[in-house]
Design a protein around this motif. Structure first.
Motif, PDB file in Angstrom:
ATOM      1  N   LEU A  65      -1.873 -27.611 -38.085  1.00 38.56           N
ATOM      2  CA  LEU A  65      -1.150 -28.500 -38.997  1.00 38.56           C
ATOM      3  C   LEU A  65      -2.098 -29.260 -39.911  1.00 38.56           C
ATOM      4  O   LEU A  65      -1.789 -29.485 -41.094  1.00 38.56           O
ATOM      5  N   ARG A  66      -3.253 -29.657 -39.393  1.00 41.85           N
ATOM      6  CA  ARG A  66      -4.243 -30.351 -40.234  1.00 41.85           C
ATOM      7  C   ARG A  66      -4.751 -29.429 -41.332  1.00 41.85           C
ATOM      8  O   ARG A  66      -4.924 -29.847 -42.476  1.00 41.85           O
ATOM      9  N   GLU A  67      -4.996 -28.161 -40.973  1.00 39.10           N
ATOM     10  CA  GLU A  67      -5.441 -27.200 -41.980  1.00 39.10           C
ATOM     11  C   GLU A  67      -4.364 -27.001 -43.051  1.00 39.10           C
ATOM     12  O   GLU A  67      -4.663 -26.938 -44.241  1.00 39.10           O
ATOM     13  N   GLU A  68      -3.123 -26.905 -42.616  1.00 43.27           N
ATOM     14  CA  GLU A  68      -2.023 -26.746 -43.563  1.00 43.27           C
ATOM     15  C   GLU A  68      -1.916 -27.966 -44.469  1.00 43.27           C
ATOM     16  O   GLU A  68      -1.727 -27.848 -45.683  1.00 43.27           O
ATOM     17  N   LEU A  69      -2.056 -29.150 -43.893  1.00 41.53           N
ATOM     18  CA  LEU A  69      -2.008 -30.385 -44.681  1.00 41.53           C
ATOM     19  C   LEU A  69      -3.132 -30.416 -45.707  1.00 41.53           C
ATOM     20  O   LEU A  69      -2.919 -30.788 -46.866  1.00 41.53           O
ATOM     21  N   GLU A  70      -4.324 -30.009 -45.297  1.00 38.00           N
ATOM     22  CA  GLU A  70      -5.461 -29.982 -46.222  1.00 38.00           C
ATOM     23  C   GLU A  70      -5.196 -29.005 -47.368  1.00 38.00           C
ATOM     24  O   GLU A  70      -5.517 -29.292 -48.520  1.00 38.00           O
ATOM     25  N   MET A  71      -4.590 -27.863 -47.047  1.00 39.29           N
ATOM     26  CA  MET A  71      -4.250 -26.890 -48.083  1.00 39.29           C
ATOM     27  C   MET A  71      -3.270 -27.497 -49.082  1.00 39.29           C
ATOM     28  O   MET A  71      -3.437 -27.370 -50.299  1.00 39.29           O
ATOM     29  N   TYR A  72      -2.261 -28.200 -48.576  1.00 40.50           N
ATOM     30  CA  TYR A  72      -1.278 -28.823 -49.474  1.00 40.50           C
ATOM     31  C   TYR A  72      -1.925 -29.910 -50.328  1.00 40.50           C
ATOM     32  O   TYR A  72      -1.585 -30.080 -51.497  1.00 40.50           O
TER      33      TYR A  72
END
Length: 120
Positions: A65-72
Motif C-alpha cells: 500500500l505504501r508503494e501504491e501511495l508513492e506511485m499515486y
C-alpha cells in the motif's frame, strides 16, 4: 458421649465437608499433569506461529500500500506540472475501450432481441 450433633433431626459428625479425596496414583497424576503441560505448550506454539504469520502478511500488505501511495503521489506531482503519466493514459484508454465494448455488446444484444421478436 460422642462429638456428633443433632441438627434438624439429622445426626452430623464433625470433620471436613464434601467429597473425600479418592486414592489417586501419584505417578499417574504427575504424568497427566506433564501431558497437559505438553499440550498447553504445543497450543501456545501454534498460536504464536499463527500470530507471527498474520503480522508478516499485514506488514507485506502495508508495504504494498505504501508503494501504491508513492506511485499515486508521483502521478499527482506529474499532473501538477501539466504532464499526464503514461499509466493514467493507459487507464483512460482502457476504460474508453471497455465502455465502447460494453456499448457495442449492448447494441448487438438489442439487435439480436429485435431480430428474434421480428421472426414471429
Amino acid at each position: 458421649m460422642d462429638d456428633s450433633k443433632v441438627v434438624g433431626g439429622k445426626v452430623k459428625k464433625p470433620g471436613k465437608r464434601g467429597r473425600k479425596p479418592a486414592k489417586i496414583d501419584l505417578k499417574a497424576k504427575l504424568e497427566r499433569s506433564r501431558q497437559s503441560a505438553r499440550e498447553c505448550r504445543a497450543r501456545k506454539k501454534l498460536r504464536y506461529q499463527y500470530l507471527e504469520e498474520l503480522v508478516s502478511s499485514r506488514e507485506r500488505a502495508i508495504c504494498a500500500l505504501r508503494e501504491e501511495l508513492e506511485m499515486y503521489k508521483q502521478w499527482c506531482m506529474a499532473m501538477d506540472q501539466g504532464k499526464i503519466p503514461s499509466e493514467i493514459k493507459a487507464l483512460l484508454t482502457g476504460e474508453e475501450q471497455s465502455k465502447s465494448q460494453q456499448n457495442s455488446s449492448r447494441h448487438n444484444k438489442a439487435g439480436k432481441a429485435d431480430a428474434n421478436s421480428s421472426s414471429w
